[in-house]
Design an enzyme around this catalytic site. Structure first.
Site, PDB file in Angstrom:
ATOM      1  N   GLU A  99       0.845  -1.211   0.000  1.00 19.71           N
ATOM      2  CA  GLU A  99       0.000   0.000   0.000  1.00 19.71           C
ATOM      3  C   GLU A  99       0.867   1.243   0.000  1.00 19.71           C
ATOM      4  O   GLU A  99       1.948   1.220   0.567  1.00 19.71           O
ATOM      5  CB  GLU A  99      -0.861   0.034   1.281  1.00 19.71           C
ATOM      6  CG  GLU A  99      -1.727  -1.176   1.490  1.00 19.71           C
ATOM      7  CD  GLU A  99      -2.234  -1.305   2.928  1.00 19.71           C
ATOM      8  OE1 GLU A  99      -1.854  -0.470   3.787  1.00 19.71           O
ATOM      9  OE2 GLU A  99      -2.996  -2.242   3.183  1.00 19.71           O
ATOM     10  N   LYS A 135       2.275   4.642   1.444  1.00 19.20           N
ATOM     11  CA  LYS A 135       2.327   5.177   2.808  1.00 19.20           C
ATOM     12  C   LYS A 135       1.823   6.612   2.743  1.00 19.20           C
ATOM     13  O   LYS A 135       2.517   7.521   2.259  1.00 19.20           O
ATOM     14  CB  LYS A 135       3.738   5.121   3.388  1.00 19.20           C
ATOM     15  CG  LYS A 135       3.742   5.518   4.859  1.00 19.20           C
ATOM     16  CD  LYS A 135       5.053   5.169   5.535  1.00 19.20           C
ATOM     17  CE  LYS A 135       4.961   5.349   7.040  1.00 19.20           C
ATOM     18  NZ  LYS A 135       4.710   6.721   7.447  1.00 19.20           N
ATOM     19  N   ASP A 159       0.616  10.306   3.612  1.00 21.68           N
ATOM     20  CA  ASP A 159       1.227  11.314   4.464  1.00 21.68           C
ATOM     21  C   ASP A 159       0.140  12.208   5.053  1.00 21.68           C
ATOM     22  O   ASP A 159      -0.159  13.274   4.530  1.00 21.68           O
ATOM     23  CB  ASP A 159       2.205  12.136   3.618  1.00 21.68           C
ATOM     24  CG  ASP A 159       3.418  12.544   4.417  1.00 21.68           C
ATOM     25  OD1 ASP A 159       3.468  12.229   5.619  1.00 21.68           O
ATOM     26  OD2 ASP A 159       4.298  13.192   3.839  1.00 21.68           O
ATOM     27  N   TYR A 209      -8.326   7.283   3.855  1.00 27.04           N
ATOM     28  CA  TYR A 209      -8.249   5.897   3.379  1.00 27.04           C
ATOM     29  C   TYR A 209      -8.016   4.995   4.588  1.00 27.04           C
ATOM     30  O   TYR A 209      -7.137   5.288   5.410  1.00 27.04           O
ATOM     31  CB  TYR A 209      -7.066   5.700   2.424  1.00 27.04           C
ATOM     32  CG  TYR A 209      -7.228   6.323   1.052  1.00 27.04           C
ATOM     33  CD1 TYR A 209      -8.476   6.402   0.431  1.00 27.04           C
ATOM     34  CD2 TYR A 209      -6.110   6.782   0.367  1.00 27.04           C
ATOM     35  CE1 TYR A 209      -8.600   6.961  -0.838  1.00 27.04           C
ATOM     36  CE2 TYR A 209      -6.222   7.336  -0.900  1.00 27.04           C
ATOM     37  CZ  TYR A 209      -7.470   7.420  -1.496  1.00 27.04           C
ATOM     38  OH  TYR A 209      -7.580   7.966  -2.749  1.00 27.04           O
ATOM     39  N   LYS A 253      10.652   3.694   2.518  1.00 26.68           N
ATOM     40  CA  LYS A 253      10.548   5.140   2.307  1.00 26.68           C
ATOM     41  C   LYS A 253      11.162   5.575   0.975  1.00 26.68           C
ATOM     42  O   LYS A 253      12.156   5.015   0.532  1.00 26.68           O
ATOM     43  CB  LYS A 253      11.284   5.883   3.438  1.00 26.68           C
ATOM     44  CG  LYS A 253      10.674   5.694   4.804  1.00 26.68           C
ATOM     45  CD  LYS A 253       9.365   6.455   4.929  1.00 26.68           C
ATOM     46  CE  LYS A 253       9.060   6.929   6.325  1.00 26.68           C
ATOM     47  NZ  LYS A 253       9.752   8.065   6.823  1.00 26.68           N
ATOM     48  N   CYS A 267      23.672  45.549 -12.217  1.00 28.64           N
ATOM     49  CA  CYS A 267      23.641  44.190 -12.753  1.00 28.64           C
ATOM     50  C   CYS A 267      24.989  43.523 -12.477  1.00 28.64           C
ATOM     51  O   CYS A 267      26.034  44.090 -12.799  1.00 28.64           O
ATOM     52  CB  CYS A 267      23.388  44.245 -14.254  1.00 28.64           C
ATOM     53  SG  CYS A 267      23.639  42.659 -15.076  1.00 28.64           S
ATOM     54  N   CYS A 326      26.667  43.091 -16.294  1.00 28.51           N
ATOM     55  CA  CYS A 326      27.057  44.185 -17.187  1.00 28.51           C
ATOM     56  C   CYS A 326      27.143  45.537 -16.477  1.00 28.51           C
ATOM     57  O   CYS A 326      27.455  46.544 -17.098  1.00 28.51           O
ATOM     58  CB  CYS A 326      26.094  44.270 -18.368  1.00 28.51           C
ATOM     59  SG  CYS A 326      24.480  44.928 -17.918  1.00 28.51           S
ATOM     60  N   CYS A 359      17.618  44.014 -14.854  1.00 32.77           N
ATOM     61  CA  CYS A 359      18.794  44.706 -15.371  1.00 32.77           C
ATOM     62  C   CYS A 359      18.324  45.527 -16.553  1.00 32.77           C
ATOM     63  O   CYS A 359      17.591  45.031 -17.411  1.00 32.77           O
ATOM     64  CB  CYS A 359      19.826  43.678 -15.818  1.00 32.77           C
ATOM     65  SG  CYS A 359      20.988  44.314 -17.033  1.00 32.77           S
ATOM     66  N   CYS A 414      23.689  43.526 -22.227  1.00 29.66           N
ATOM     67  CA  CYS A 414      24.067  42.648 -21.117  1.00 29.66           C
ATOM     68  C   CYS A 414      24.342  41.234 -21.644  1.00 29.66           C
ATOM     69  O   CYS A 414      23.479  40.602 -22.245  1.00 29.66           O
ATOM     70  CB  CYS A 414      22.937  42.602 -20.088  1.00 29.66           C
ATOM     71  SG  CYS A 414      23.277  41.485 -18.719  1.00 29.66           S
TER      72      CYS A 414
HETATM   73  S1  IVH Z   1      -0.213   0.431   8.936  1.00 27.22           S
HETATM   74  C1  IVH Z   1       0.567  -1.855  12.426  1.00 27.22           C
HETATM   75  N1  IVH Z   1      -0.521   1.396   6.534  1.00 27.22           N
HETATM   76  O1  IVH Z   1       2.284   5.412   9.103  1.00 27.22           O
HETATM   77  C2  IVH Z   1       0.901  -0.825  11.460  1.00 27.22           C
HETATM   78  N2  IVH Z   1       0.207   2.847   8.258  1.00 27.22           N
HETATM   79  O2  IVH Z   1       4.593   4.786  10.971  1.00 27.22           O
HETATM   80  C3  IVH Z   1       0.024   0.327  11.560  1.00 27.22           C
HETATM   81  N3  IVH Z   1       0.548   5.153   7.514  1.00 27.22           N
HETATM   82  O3  IVH Z   1       0.712   5.755  12.169  1.00 27.22           O
HETATM   83  C4  IVH Z   1       0.123   1.235  10.447  1.00 27.22           C
HETATM   84  N4  IVH Z   1      -0.039   4.841   5.424  1.00 27.22           N
HETATM   85  O4  IVH Z   1      -0.386   6.883  10.246  1.00 27.22           O
HETATM   86  C5  IVH Z   1      -0.168   1.652   7.802  1.00 27.22           C
HETATM   87  N5  IVH Z   1      -0.867   2.119   4.347  1.00 27.22           N
HETATM   88  C6  IVH Z   1      -0.509   2.371   5.622  1.00 27.22           C
HETATM   89  C7  IVH Z   1      -0.130   3.655   6.043  1.00 27.22           C
HETATM   90  C8  IVH Z   1       0.241   3.856   7.378  1.00 27.22           C
HETATM   91  C9  IVH Z   1       0.367   5.720   6.315  1.00 27.22           C
HETATM   92  C10 IVH Z   1       1.020   5.854   8.729  1.00 27.22           C
HETATM   93  C11 IVH Z   1       0.126   5.630   9.897  1.00 27.22           C
HETATM   94  C12 IVH Z   1       0.998   5.124  10.990  1.00 27.22           C
HETATM   95  C13 IVH Z   1       2.367   5.426  10.492  1.00 27.22           C
HETATM   96  C14 IVH Z   1       3.313   4.344  10.951  1.00 27.22           C
END
Ligand code: IVH
Length: 678
Positions: A118, A120, A122, A228, A319, A413, A416, A431, A437
């Site tokens: 999935e 991650k 933000d 999500y 990451k 400038c 020039c 300028c 220039c």
């Molecule tokens: S699973 C047991 N899935 O990342 C694991 N976390 O550092 C629980 N996060 O606090 C988290 N996308 O806020 C999971 N697809 C994802 C995520 C996700 C973002 C965040 C979440 C968590 C932090 C963990």
């Protein structure tokens, strides 16, 4: 093993520092340093504590997730703690993770585990408790054990259902996921805040976290938030499937939003494939992510693997390279552009950010420079996202060296020595040297040969600078007078490359009117305007002789642009250069002007363009539509008549499909224009 006083002190000061940054980040939603720097501090402390376990104190930041919740919210005790995730920053660390799994599960070396992969997200983690299908509580993660009651705020997020749909869900079901602010909403929010003179958000994550922590739900409701789901917590009075991916499918089925990019993959290679794919599409996603997460899909295996301190052994976050880093400003210099604009640039101590080493960052203009108050010697946050030019985000004022001074706009400038002037109400200082220039001349020439203009392959910036410095190039026409001998005499230019360059110069002579007009570098005339002029007038002489009033009939040309165009063609020396270019053989097909746009075949129709088209740039497509009387807007709505979609079309395409807006490819657009104009 005894621990030295120095090591003890080091650990204590790292803890203090991390606590300070935790407070800034969690309690104030106003972080001082980029995540990558925080991660490094945390890793340093973790390594130190791993080496000297007697150093670990129960209150060490490594022993809990966040900071204490704010007192103004009721506290929610999580029945099951909300965990965090371990990180992998490289392929090697991912392979180590996979090995550890196989070891613990006592599986063969070459076994391939099934993972739920999935993005991650933000944003901010939330817990949503559903009882008998009704949303009864929303909570933040807080420190993992105790969060804040934000029920009143989550209820305002439209994508979070107040009641589950369908049937078969457990009587008590805790859904966990990420609340985030989509990029478009974030930009719009910040634009509004800036215009109103209010505080802007540093990034979408802080925007989401800050919005959830409002005491007044009306404020939260006004923020464009989304969510999500990515896991479940408490489950009572009902059963869920035995695979993570299938549980998430169930949530989706019950009306909870889940990430459309999630996949099930197999083994390390499957994970790496997912990482590469999401990484390549990261900029096109409508929300911000900072990596991907892999979770062992089988719940049975998850149980067997268990947890280490606050993170599961069965999951890891892989990451992306950080898009923000800290570095030092070594100098602030002023660059002179094609139109004389004097732009401040920060020369930086080289730093690896967003996947490349960055040593320069733009400061945009003098107002921006003063607003951020960037000074020589400052420690700054630099950001490089996607293909965007690296920029200085902000200064860490607490690290400013003593005796530093504010940077001033130069009065002359730097190239020039002509006067630098800034007109009333203009942000840009320029300028006044014009083509006297050397910097402006060189930039004008670089623009002339660039890919979207005459496209002379191999005519690099360094080469142009050399030729300008030695006075062999004064204007674009001189390019076509260069000889092979002259070129091969230049530094770093062999016989062969001189020959190749001569050939590219020759090839560039057959061009289009759009490219030619764009190449001239008339102020305010970008590609789209050039294309509009070309299709409206068909012939160069018609553009040259058009009055300001006449010019304004072209799509996108207002009084300012029209005046710039008139001024350019009113200059005798510009006309001379054009005549010379044509004498040397620069040519393009000329056409009869198209009918006036108002009567064009696309009049009254609204278009949106997305993705990469096979042969046209988006600006060219836009000009084509406008020249036929159509309107081009930025986002798909029920008022959109057509979406022109190329490769890698993202959310706009799905939206158009949802709204049943007609979708065209490039050929379809061309067909539509020519069909009706014949
Ligand atoms: S699973 C047991 N899935 O990342 C694991 N976390 O550092 C629980 N996060 O606090 C988290 N996308 O806020 C999971 N697809 C994802 C995520 C996700 C973002 C965040 C979440 C968590 C932090 C963990």
């Amino acid at each position: 093993m005894t621990v030295s006083a120095a090591t003890r002190k080091k650990a204590e000061s790292l803890r203090d520092l991390i606590r300070h940054h935790n407070y800034r980040y969690h309690a104030l939603d106003d972080p001082e340093i980029p995540d990558a720097e925080y991660d490094r501090l945390m890793r340093e402390l973790q390594a130190l504590e791993a080496e000297h376990p007697t150093l670990i104190a129960p209150d060490s930041p490594t022993q809990r997730v966040g900071d204490a919740p704010m007192s103004a919210f009721a506290t929610v005790r999580h029945e099951l703690p909300m965990l965090s995730l371990g990180n992998a920053f490289s392929e090697e660390e991912l392979r180590d993770f996979h090995h550890r799994l196989l070891d613990r599960l006592e599986l063969e070396e070459d076994a391939e585990l099934r993972f739920a992969a999935e993005p991650k997200l933000d944003g901010a983690a939330v817990s949503l408790l559903y009882e008998d299908g009704l949303l009864v509580q929303g909570a933040t993660r807080g420190d993992g054990n105790n969060g804040e009651d934000i029920t009143h705020n989550v209820r305002t997020i439209e994508s979070i259902p107040l009641r589950l749909v369908g049937k078969g869900f457990p009587r008590r079901l805790e859904v966990r996921g990420e609340v985030f602010m989509p990029k478009a909403g974030f930009d719009a929010y910040n634009d509004n805040a800036r215009a109103a003179g209010e505080k802007t958000f540093v990034n979408p994550r802080n925007a989401a976290a800050g919005s959830l922590r409002q005491l007044d739900p009306r404020l939260t409701a006004a923020r464009p938030l989304d969510m999500y789901a990515y896991s479940v917590g408490v489950v009572e009075g009902g059963d869920l499937p035995t695979r993570h991916s299938e549980i998430i499918d169930c949530l989706q089925k019950w009306g909870i939003k889940t990430c459309p990019e999630r996949r099930v993959v197999s083994g390390v290679d499957g994970c790496l494939g997912f990482y590469a794919d999401i990484g390549a599409r990261r900029d096109d996603l409508s929300y911000e992510i900072d990596g991907v997460v892999y979770k062992v899909d089988s719940l049975e295996m998850q149980r067997e693997l268990g947890f280490v301190s606050r993170a599961p052994r069965w999951a890891i976050a892989h990451k992306f390279p950080a898009q923000e880093e800290l570095t030092e400003v070594e100098a602030v210099e002023f660059q002179v552009g094609r139109t004389g604009a004097v732009t401040p640039v920060a020369r930086l101590k080289p730093v690896f950010v967003g996947g490349v080493t960055v040593s320069n960052a733009t400061l945009h203009n003098i107002d921006e420079l003063h607003r951020k108050d960037v000074r020589v010697g400052d420690t700054v946050i630099v950001r490089r996202a996607g293909d965007v030019i690296p920029e200085v985000v902000s200064v860490i004022e607490s690290r400013r060296p003593k005796g530093s001074r504010r940077v001033q706009l130069p009065t002359e400038c730097p190239v020039c020595k002509s006067r630098v002037a800034r007109e009333e109400g203009e942000t840009v200082a320029r300028c006044t040297g014009g083509l006297f220039c050397a910097a402006q001349r060189a930039e004008a020439l670089k623009h002339f040969v660039s890919r979207r203009a005459l496209d002379i392959e191999g005519f690099g910036a360094k080469l142009i600078e050399q030729l300008v410095a030695s006075d062999r190039l004064k204007n674009p026409a001189d390019i076509f007078q260069l000889s092979k001998d002259e070129l091969s005499e230049l530094a770093r230019m062999g016989e062969k490359s001189a020959e190749n360059l001569m050939r590219s110069i020759d090839i560039s002579k057959s061009t289009t009117l759009t490219r030619f007009l764009y190449a001239l570098g008339i102020r305010e005339v970008g590609e789209a305007t050039a294309a509009g002029l070309a299709s409206h007038y068909g012939r160069l002489k018609n553009v040259v002789s058009a009055s300001e009033e006449e010019l304004q009939k072209v799509a996108d040309v207002g009084p300012i642009v029209a005046a710039r165009i008139r001024a350019f063609f009113g200059e005798e020396h510009n006309l001379e250069v054009i005549t010379r270019l044509q004498e040397y053989g620069v040519e393009w097909p000329e056409a009869d002007p198209v009918e006036l746009a108002e009567n064009g075949v696309l009049a009254g129709k609204t278009f949106v363009i997305t993705g990469t088209l096979p042969s046209m740039t988006r600006d060219e497509a836009k000009a084509l539509i406008q020249s036929a009387g159509g309107k081009v807007t930025g986002s798909v709505s029920s008022k959109t008549d057509y979406l022109v979609a190329g490769e890698k079309a993202g959310s706009k395409l799905s939206k158009a499909e949802k709204l049943e807006v007609a979708v065209l490819d490039e050929g379809g657009l061309q067909g539509l224009v020519s069909e009706s104009s014949s």
